[in-house]
Write a protein that holds these residues in place. Structure first.
Motif, PDB file in Angstrom:
ATOM      1  N   GLU A 155     -10.302   1.832   0.159  1.00 38.41           N
ATOM      2  CA  GLU A 155      -8.856   1.557   0.065  1.00 38.41           C
ATOM      3  C   GLU A 155      -8.272   2.820   0.679  1.00 38.41           C
TER       4      GLU A 155
ATOM      5  N   ASN B   8      -3.923   4.320   1.402  1.00 39.49           N
ATOM      6  CA  ASN B   8      -2.481   4.381   1.052  1.00 39.49           C
ATOM      7  C   ASN B   8      -1.860   4.302   2.448  1.00 39.49           C
TER       8      ASN B   8
ATOM      9  N   ALA C 149      -3.347  -4.844  -0.550  1.00 46.48           N
ATOM     10  CA  ALA C 149      -3.980  -5.480  -1.783  1.00 46.48           C
ATOM     11  C   ALA C 149      -2.981  -5.419  -2.901  1.00 46.48           C
ATOM     12  N   ARG C 150      -2.028  -4.211  -2.729  1.00 47.07           N
ATOM     13  CA  ARG C 150      -0.890  -4.198  -3.795  1.00 47.07           C
ATOM     14  C   ARG C 150       0.022  -2.990  -3.151  1.00 47.07           C
ATOM     15  N   GLN C 151       1.110  -2.755  -3.581  1.00 45.03           N
ATOM     16  CA  GLN C 151       1.899  -1.764  -3.330  1.00 45.03           C
ATOM     17  C   GLN C 151       2.679  -0.968  -4.387  1.00 45.03           C
ATOM     18  N   GLY C 152       3.199   0.137  -4.498  1.00 43.81           N
ATOM     19  CA  GLY C 152       3.554   1.075  -5.456  1.00 43.81           C
ATOM     20  C   GLY C 152       4.412   2.205  -5.039  1.00 43.81           C
TER      21      GLY C 152
ATOM     22  N   TYR D 133       1.741   0.975   0.501  1.00 41.29           N
ATOM     23  CA  TYR D 133       0.989  -0.148   0.526  1.00 41.29           C
ATOM     24  C   TYR D 133      -0.517   0.382   0.193  1.00 41.29           C
TER      25      TYR D 133
END
Length: 165
Positions: free
Chosen positions: A122, A124, A143-146, A159
């Motif tokens: 993974e 960022n 896969a996702r975000q934050g 992301y």
């Protein structure tokens, strides 16, 4: 001649100097100068890099073009079967020479050498970073975000991209 070698703690100052050149120009259109300065201190002071290597499990690799440092990458284990690509940067004068892909492949090779079972990498990436297309080209997917607080009132608006290997 092109070479990628694993860094040692003796390379902490070199990594710091490379970051001082590439990090600000990478984020100058995305982050404020104050946030860039904060992140440079937080992530790239020589002692911060040393701590990453000695205490936090980061493994750095440095790319060289004709004996001149061209870029770097770091990866660390994050959990069972999960590795986090922490940093991947190529100096501007060496971009468009496929160094980013070569550094990414070095990370995959390293992860496979230390993890025999299926695993994932993974990373960022800032949601405004043009490198998003580069990572997609390498086979990564969002896969996702934050929004991750990093101190001093700053956030990384990222992301989290993933690649199963």
């Amino acid at each position: 001649m092109q070479l990628i070698r694993q860094a040692t703690v003796n390379d902490c100052e070199l990594i710091h100097n490379l970051a001082a050149e590439v990090f600000p120009c990478t984020y100058q259109n995305i982050l404020s100068e104050k946030q860039i300065d904060y992140m440079m201190h937080w992530m790239y002071d020589v002692e911060a890099v040393r701590k990453q290597m000695e205490e936090e499990g980061h493994v750095y690799f440095i790319a060289f073009q004709d004996d001149e440092p061209a870029g770097y990458v770091s990866v660390r284990p994050e959990g069972k079967g999960l590795f986090h690509l922490e940093k991947i940067y190529v100096l501007p004068r060496f971009q468009k020479m496929q160094w980013g892909g070569k550094l990414f492949n070095k990370v995959k090779e390293y992860v496979r050498s230390v993890c025999a079972e299926p695993c994932s990498i993974e990373l960022n990436v800032n949601r405004q970073n043009p490198a998003l297309g580069f990572y997609r080209h390498l086979g990564m997917r969002v896969a996702r975000q934050g929004d991750f607080p990093i101190g001093n009132g700053y956030y990384m608006n990222d992301y989290i991209m993933q690649l199963d290997i």
